[in-house]
Every structure is written in structure tokens, then in C-alpha cells.
Design a protein around this motif. Structure first.
Motif, PDB file in Angstrom:
ATOM      1  N   LYS A 289      17.197 -48.683  55.249  1.00 50.77           N
ATOM      2  CA  LYS A 289      18.646 -48.489  55.420  1.00 50.77           C
ATOM      3  C   LYS A 289      19.158 -49.268  56.635  1.00 50.77           C
ATOM      4  O   LYS A 289      20.268 -49.772  56.645  1.00 50.77           O
ATOM      5  CB  LYS A 289      18.891 -46.989  55.635  1.00 50.77           C
ATOM      6  CG  LYS A 289      20.178 -46.442  55.086  1.00 50.77           C
ATOM      7  CD  LYS A 289      20.178 -46.409  53.600  1.00 50.77           C
ATOM      8  CE  LYS A 289      21.337 -45.726  52.987  1.00 50.77           C
ATOM      9  NZ  LYS A 289      21.452 -45.965  51.565  1.00 50.77           N
ATOM     10  N   LEU A 290      18.330 -49.343  57.675  1.00 55.84           N
ATOM     11  CA  LEU A 290      18.750 -50.000  58.920  1.00 55.84           C
ATOM     12  C   LEU A 290      18.300 -51.464  58.979  1.00 55.84           C
ATOM     13  O   LEU A 290      18.440 -52.118  60.008  1.00 55.84           O
ATOM     14  CB  LEU A 290      18.199 -49.240  60.136  1.00 55.84           C
ATOM     15  CG  LEU A 290      18.503 -47.738  60.206  1.00 55.84           C
ATOM     16  CD1 LEU A 290      18.132 -47.179  61.569  1.00 55.84           C
ATOM     17  CD2 LEU A 290      19.957 -47.435  59.905  1.00 55.84           C
ATOM     18  N   LYS A 291      17.761 -51.943  57.854  1.00 62.99           N
ATOM     19  CA  LYS A 291      17.325 -53.351  57.724  1.00 62.99           C
ATOM     20  C   LYS A 291      16.356 -53.786  58.825  1.00 62.99           C
ATOM     21  O   LYS A 291      16.308 -54.955  59.222  1.00 62.99           O
ATOM     22  CB  LYS A 291      18.534 -54.282  57.686  1.00 62.99           C
ATOM     23  CG  LYS A 291      19.471 -53.981  56.522  1.00 62.99           C
ATOM     24  CD  LYS A 291      20.508 -55.082  56.367  1.00 62.99           C
ATOM     25  CE  LYS A 291      21.304 -54.909  55.093  1.00 62.99           C
ATOM     26  NZ  LYS A 291      22.555 -54.235  55.241  1.00 62.99           N
ATOM     27  N   CYS A 292      15.612 -52.817  59.363  1.00 64.87           N
ATOM     28  CA  CYS A 292      14.549 -53.100  60.343  1.00 64.87           C
ATOM     29  C   CYS A 292      15.038 -53.838  61.591  1.00 64.87           C
ATOM     30  O   CYS A 292      14.263 -54.560  62.224  1.00 64.87           O
ATOM     31  CB  CYS A 292      13.412 -53.903  59.698  1.00 64.87           C
ATOM     32  SG  CYS A 292      12.482 -52.926  58.528  1.00 64.87           S
ATOM     33  N   GLU A 293      16.319 -53.675  61.942  1.00 66.81           N
ATOM     34  CA  GLU A 293      16.763 -54.336  63.174  1.00 66.81           C
ATOM     35  C   GLU A 293      17.763 -53.499  63.947  1.00 66.81           C
ATOM     36  O   GLU A 293      18.538 -52.737  63.376  1.00 66.81           O
ATOM     37  CB  GLU A 293      17.351 -55.719  62.872  1.00 66.81           C
ATOM     38  CG  GLU A 293      18.556 -55.693  61.970  1.00 66.81           C
ATOM     39  CD  GLU A 293      19.091 -57.095  61.662  1.00 66.81           C
ATOM     40  OE1 GLU A 293      18.480 -58.078  62.107  1.00 66.81           O
ATOM     41  OE2 GLU A 293      20.114 -57.164  60.982  1.00 66.81           O
ATOM     42  N   ALA A 294      17.704 -53.646  65.266  1.00 63.47           N
ATOM     43  CA  ALA A 294      18.605 -52.913  66.159  1.00 63.47           C
ATOM     44  C   ALA A 294      20.018 -53.478  66.022  1.00 63.47           C
ATOM     45  O   ALA A 294      20.208 -54.684  65.942  1.00 63.47           O
ATOM     46  CB  ALA A 294      18.122 -53.067  67.600  1.00 63.47           C
TER      47      ALA A 294
ATOM     48  N   ASP B   5      18.768 -46.584  67.630  1.00 57.95           N
ATOM     49  CA  ASP B   5      19.058 -46.699  66.200  1.00 57.95           C
ATOM     50  C   ASP B   5      18.699 -45.426  65.441  1.00 57.95           C
ATOM     51  O   ASP B   5      19.412 -45.006  64.542  1.00 57.95           O
ATOM     52  CB  ASP B   5      18.260 -47.875  65.608  1.00 57.95           C
ATOM     53  CG  ASP B   5      18.598 -49.172  66.309  1.00 57.95           C
ATOM     54  OD1 ASP B   5      19.716 -49.680  66.116  1.00 57.95           O
ATOM     55  OD2 ASP B   5      17.754 -49.672  67.088  1.00 57.95           O
ATOM     56  N   ILE B   6      17.563 -44.818  65.814  1.00 56.59           N
ATOM     57  CA  ILE B   6      17.065 -43.628  65.110  1.00 56.59           C
ATOM     58  C   ILE B   6      16.910 -42.505  66.124  1.00 56.59           C
ATOM     59  O   ILE B   6      16.209 -42.660  67.135  1.00 56.59           O
ATOM     60  CB  ILE B   6      15.699 -43.924  64.439  1.00 56.59           C
ATOM     61  CG1 ILE B   6      15.840 -45.080  63.430  1.00 56.59           C
ATOM     62  CG2 ILE B   6      15.148 -42.678  63.749  1.00 56.59           C
ATOM     63  CD1 ILE B   6      14.517 -45.729  63.042  1.00 56.59           C
TER      64      ILE B   6
ATOM     65  N   LYS C  41      24.461 -43.804  59.150  1.00 52.77           N
ATOM     66  CA  LYS C  41      24.286 -44.173  57.744  1.00 52.77           C
ATOM     67  C   LYS C  41      23.476 -43.135  56.967  1.00 52.77           C
ATOM     68  O   LYS C  41      23.747 -42.861  55.819  1.00 52.77           O
ATOM     69  CB  LYS C  41      23.555 -45.519  57.637  1.00 52.77           C
ATOM     70  CG  LYS C  41      24.369 -46.703  58.125  1.00 52.77           C
ATOM     71  CD  LYS C  41      23.580 -47.989  57.915  1.00 52.77           C
ATOM     72  CE  LYS C  41      24.330 -49.201  58.438  1.00 52.77           C
ATOM     73  NZ  LYS C  41      25.633 -49.380  57.824  1.00 52.77           N
ATOM     74  N   ILE C  42      22.433 -42.605  57.616  1.00 52.55           N
ATOM     75  CA  ILE C  42      21.544 -41.683  56.891  1.00 52.55           C
ATOM     76  C   ILE C  42      21.094 -40.544  57.801  1.00 52.55           C
ATOM     77  O   ILE C  42      20.790 -40.750  58.974  1.00 52.55           O
ATOM     78  CB  ILE C  42      20.338 -42.445  56.271  1.00 52.55           C
ATOM     79  CG1 ILE C  42      19.497 -41.512  55.382  1.00 52.55           C
ATOM     80  CG2 ILE C  42      19.481 -43.128  57.345  1.00 52.55           C
ATOM     81  CD1 ILE C  42      18.541 -42.237  54.442  1.00 52.55           C
TER      82      ILE C  42
END
Length: 206
Positions: free
Chosen positions: A63-68, A124-125, A148-149
Motif C-alpha cells: 500500500k505504501l509502495k515500499c517508500e517513505a 510511515d507505519i 491509507k490503511i
């Protein structure tokens, strides 16, 4: 070659799965990853050790496209207690080691002002417990504009009234995001969230 649904995951995730020698999705991953990627709210029920927590990690990274990006959390994960929070944090770190995603864990024993200032530095998380997260929300310590999630791992603990109430309070402050709740069984108390924040949710039972 990865089978579906792994095949369509971010290359960074596939690389990590390969290094962990995870090549075949479990039944719960095959069923739930496409639904979560589609953006639907989901109740995901399956037995212990069936791959629910790995599903949570993979879909959050996807969901976060693996980037900050930015400073505000784009994914929130709730767990029962400090031990679970730290355990999940370590599991996330195994997957985020070679990308720029920032994972932060917050729990009751930490000073709330310290949590607030560290969260404001950018992440981010965000992993926490319902009561601690609710405290942060009440102190405007978490900006949810980019969320987002929102996932809940091993959600059985929400049968405790204080955690249940804290979660309802938190979700009232969130305008729009996807919710995914993982548990072994879909207890009536959990299903009741459909009336609050889990509208139009799908159910996957393994």
C-alpha cells in the motif's frame, strides 16, 4: 517465478520474500491479498500460524509502495499490548531493512510527550495499542490526513471493553481509510464494527 498473488507485489517485497525463501502464499494470503489491494475493508479470519501477520506486513508495504513519503503516518497497526507491538515492529524491520519506510512503535510505558515529538519527526507505519493510540489522538499527536490503511492484528483482544471503546473513539477521528481486521474467528462483537467504520466490508474465512 512467484505464483499469484505474490507475483503482483512490489519488486522490493518480492526480493525480500525470495531471501526468506517464501515462494508460495498460504491460503489466507491467496484469498486476502487481492481483496486488500483492491481497497476494500476486510474481516480476515484464519487459524493461528496461517500467515495473517505476514499478510498484514506485505499488504501494508504494498500500500505504501515500499517508500517513505512525507511526515504523517500512512499506515496504523493496532495490537494487544507492548510485547505484541515490539514483536510486530521487529517483524516489520525484517522487511523494511532495505527500503526507506520508517516504522515506529508506541506503547503505554513510554512518555506520551516523547511519543508525540518522535511521531512528528516523521514516519510511515505506526504500531501501537488502542488505549495508547487513543491517548495520542486526544492530544492531537497523530495526523491522519495521509492515512491509507488501518490494520488490527489478532483482534480477539477487542472483546475487552476498554480496548473496544478506545478503537471506536480513534476511528471517529479518521475521515477516510481502509480497515483490515485479522482474527481467528469473527466474534459478534467484532462483526459489530460494520455499523461503525467497517462499512461494505468483505469477509474471508479460512
Amino acid at each position: 517465478m512467484f505464483p499469484k498473488p505474490f507475483k503482483k507485489l512490489h519488486p522490493n517485497i518480492l526480493e525480500k520474500l525470495e531471501s526468506l525463501e517464501i515462494t508460495t502464499p498460504t491460503p489466507v494470503q491467496s484469498s486476502s491479498i487481492p481483496v486488500i489491494k483492491s481497497g476494500s475493508n476486510l474481516f480476515c479470519t484464519a487459524p493461528k500460524e496461517s500467515g495473517k501477520t505476514t499478510t498484514l506486513i506485505l499488504t501494508t508495504l504494498q500500500k505504501l509502495k515500499c517508500e517513505a513519503v512525507g511526515d504523517a503516518p500512512r499506515a496504523i497497526v493496532l495490537v494487544e499490548n507492548k510485547e505484541k507491538a515490539l514483536e510486530l515492529y521487529d517483524q516489520f524491520l525484517a522487511y523494511t531493512k532495505y527500503n526507506s519506510l520508517r516504522v515506529y512503535v508506541a506503547y503505554e510505558k513510554m512518555h506520551i510527550d516523547l511519543q508525540k515529538s518522535e511521531i512528528l519527526e516523521g514516519l510511515d507505519i505506526l504500531i501501537s495499542t488502542p488505549k495508547n493510540m487513543n491517548k495520542l489522538f486526544l492530544l492531537n499527536g497523530v495526523n491522519t490526513a495521509e492515512l491509507k490503511i488501518f490494520s488490527i492484528d489478532d483482534a480477539e483482544f477487542l472483546s475487552q471493553q476498554s480496548d473496544y471503546a478506545a478503537l471506536l473513539s480513534i476511528t471517529q477521528s479518521i475521515k477516510k481509510c481502509q480497515y483490515v481486521l485479522y482474527s481467528e474467528k469473527l466474534a459478534p462483537k467484532l462483526k459489530r464494527f460494520e455499523n461503525y467504520f467497517m462499512e461494505y466490508s468483505k469477509i474471508i474465512s479460512i
